[in-house]
Design a protein around this motif. Structure first.
Motif, mmCIF file in Angstrom:
data_model
loop_
_atom_site.group_PDB
_atom_site.id
_atom_site.type_symbol
_atom_site.label_atom_id
_atom_site.label_comp_id
_atom_site.label_asym_id
_atom_site.label_seq_id
_atom_site.Cartn_x
_atom_site.Cartn_y
_atom_site.Cartn_z
ATOM 1 N N HIS A 1 -7.174 -10.583 -4.866
ATOM 2 C CA HIS A 1 -5.525 -9.860 -5.136
ATOM 3 C C HIS A 1 -4.765 -11.044 -6.371
ATOM 4 C CE1 HIS A 1 -6.088 -8.048 -1.375
ATOM 5 N NE2 HIS A 1 -4.516 -6.945 -1.331
ATOM 6 N N ASP B 1 -6.109 1.538 0.248
ATOM 7 C CA ASP B 1 -5.021 1.450 0.889
ATOM 8 C C ASP B 1 -4.472 2.380 1.567
ATOM 9 O OD1 ASP B 1 -2.854 -0.304 2.144
ATOM 10 O OD2 ASP B 1 -3.605 -1.807 0.484
ATOM 11 N N HIS C 1 0.419 -1.724 -5.470
ATOM 12 C CA HIS C 1 1.237 -1.270 -4.781
ATOM 13 C C HIS C 1 2.409 -1.190 -5.720
ATOM 14 C CE1 HIS C 1 0.020 -1.427 -1.103
ATOM 15 N NE2 HIS C 1 0.646 -2.055 -0.210
HETATM 16 C C1 FUL Z 1 -1.977 -4.247 2.783
HETATM 17 C C2 FUL Z 1 -1.109 -4.433 1.496
HETATM 18 O O1 FUL Z 1 0.193 -3.724 1.421
HETATM 19 C C3 FUL Z 1 -1.145 -5.765 1.168
HETATM 20 O O2 FUL Z 1 -0.730 -6.471 0.185
HETATM 21 C C4 FUL Z 1 -2.753 -6.433 0.943
HETATM 22 O O3 FUL Z 1 -3.183 -5.477 -0.144
HETATM 23 C C5 FUL Z 1 -3.807 -5.591 2.022
HETATM 24 C C6 FUL Z 1 -4.888 -6.049 2.003
HETATM 25 O O4 FUL Z 1 -3.437 -4.741 2.439
HETATM 26 O O5 FUL Z 1 -1.905 -2.557 3.222
#
Ligand code: FUL
Length: 465
Positions: free
Chosen positions: A46, A181, A96
């Motif tokens: 990340h 995601d 996001h």
């Molecule tokens: C989630 C995200 O909201 C988090 O920030 C992160 O990237 C995780 C792996 O997935 O849905």
């Protein structure tokens, strides 16, 4: 005469081929999925404006100039992953907040608008090249949720997202996994987007036909239903894809999977080495302890899932020292634990064998060579010439023929009889069981319940110090 002879040879070959035929059962993995299972362990990174602003979810209104790593070096990331025994890296190309780590033509919120390399940089270019150099797979995380893009929340955004996908999937070589995601929040105009998943997926397959698509519902692999790094003790690789979709509210079902699921959609465990996904100086002293990571390894890879371990890159653009030391410690534990397979020294017997899928294949240390049973339940004995001390057993199913085992038990020979050591449910791609040191001459695996006659790829025994 020659013709007659050839005919006899052809008949003989046909007969021997059909004699060897083992039929698959239920949903089975594609060749790309089989190769994906074999990766087992890879790195998540990340990285983006959040790295510099100390938040987990950027608002999308951040000044792109905040993104300015001073010593960014993707070769350091790749070298670290390689030494850690990982097989690839998946990078958050767009989180996001909408910021693109590559200079996308379809956004004005990218590395091009940042101060890094005077706007001339491209993290995906550097990372994909580093992965190639170090023999690692390269994967891409893209969040459809975009808190910056002005089109978000309108039907036109799906095309924007697909255009972005096109860029990341065509400009950087092979992408082994496309990570979607499922989070779906509001964009800059306060609207949510209705995602066109079939459109997104078709774009991935168009450009990267062998890529594994991750989402809550696959189709390549599924979210495991938690962010702690643990797969289910019962872990089916199958899922009813008609029922599940990204954002599926009953996501707890994703942990065990669906026993009679229609499609092969195995679980992937994503978890961070620190409390957050992004780097923060506040977590410099909160890197997970080695014991915790070892537990995660057993809870993910040891339960037939892949482990996607997040290692956040810091504000310099480097993997911090403490995190990389921990990764090396974990690599050493894994290597030392599973280096010396004692089962190779054993003689193997099975109570049932299908055709020439004989029990020796279980201990030949080759993957994709199988023992298959002719019956739904069967017992396998590993017999040593002299007593051996063991404390781990590793079982693998021949998943290319489907996931079959519903229940099994492990026994050890003690004082002239077998004693049950453990009893579990699924095996799948891999199952590792730990127990205290046992010195014995015989170990027995009993497959007590299976959907179809079991097919195993291997049984290994180890003594971990
Ligand atoms: C989630 C995200 O909201 C988090 O920030 C992160 O990237 C995780 C792996 O997935 O849905």
């Amino acid at each position: 005469m020659i013709r007659y002879f050839s005919l006899v040879v052809v008949c003989f070959l046909l007969a021997s081929c059909s004699a060897r035929k083992l039929s698959p059962f239920g949903a089975t993995p594609s060749e790309s999925q089989l190769q994906w299972h074999e990766l087992e362990y890879y790195m998540f990174i990340h990285f983006g404006p959040n790295t510099f602003t100390n938040v987990e979810w950027g608002h999308g209104s951040e000044d792109p100039k905040v993104f300015n790593p001073t010593q960014l070096d993707c070769r350091q990331w790749a070298a670290t992953a390689k030494q850690a025994g990982m097989k690839g890296i998946i990078i958050t190309a767009k989180h996001h907040d909408g910021f693109c780590l590559w200079p996308s033509k379809f956004s004005t919120h990218t590395v091009r608008e940042s101060l890094w390399k005077n706007g001339e940089g491209d993290v995906l270019r550097e990372l994909s090249a580093a992965c190639r150099e170090y023999g690692l797979k390269f994967g891409v995380y893209l969040s459809p949720w975009d808190r910056n893009h002005p089109d978000y929340g309108t039907p036109g955004y799906n095309q924007v997202f697909v255009n972005m996908l096109g860029e990341v999937l065509t400009n950087y070589g092979e992408v082994f996994e496309q990570w979607f995601d499922g989070a779906n929040g509001e964009g800059p105009n306060g609207k949510k987007q209705e995602y066109d998943w079939p459109f997104f997926n078709s774009m991935v397959y168009k450009h990267q036909p062998n890529a594994i698509i991750f989402s809550d519902a696959g189709p390549g692999c599924r979210w495991v239903g938690n962010e702690k790094g643990f797969a289910g003790l019962t872990n089916w690789n199958t899922l009813n894809v008609e029922k599940v979709y990204p954002g599926y509210p009953d996501y707890h079902e994703l942990t065990p999977g669906h026993e009679d699921g229609t499609h092969w959609v195995p679980a992937e465990c994503d978890v961070s080495i620190r409390p957050g996904w992004f780097y923060s100086p506040d977590t410099d002293d909160k890197v997970k302890a080695l014991e915790e990571l070892v537990e995660i390894y057993y809870g993910s890879v040891g339960r037939g899932s892949n482990l996607l371990l997040n290692v956040p890159v810091d504000r310099r653009g480097l993997i911090p020292y403490a995190d990389s030391v921990r990764l090396m410690e974990l690599a050493e534990v894994i290597h030392n634990s599973f280096d010396n397979n004692l089962a190779e020294l054993a003689k193997v017997n099975a109570t049932s064998t299908f055709k020439n899928f004989n029990a020796e294949h279980l201990v030949d240390n080759h993957s994709r060579t199988y023992w298959a049973s002719a019956d739904s339940s069967a017992e396998i004995e590993l017999i040593f010439n002299e007593p051996k001390t063991v404390n781990r057993i590793v079982l693998q199913e021949g998943i290319e023929y489907g996931q079959r085992v519903k229940a099994f038990a492990v026994d050890v020979w003690k004082d002239g009889r077998y004693e049950e050591l453990d009893r579990q449910t699924t095996i799948g791609y891999k199952r590792i069981l730990s127990f205290g040191d046992l010195t014995t001459t015989k170990v027995r695996v009993r497959i007590t319940k299976a959907k179809a006659p079991p097919v195993l790829d291997g049984i290994q025994l180890f003594k971990v110090e």
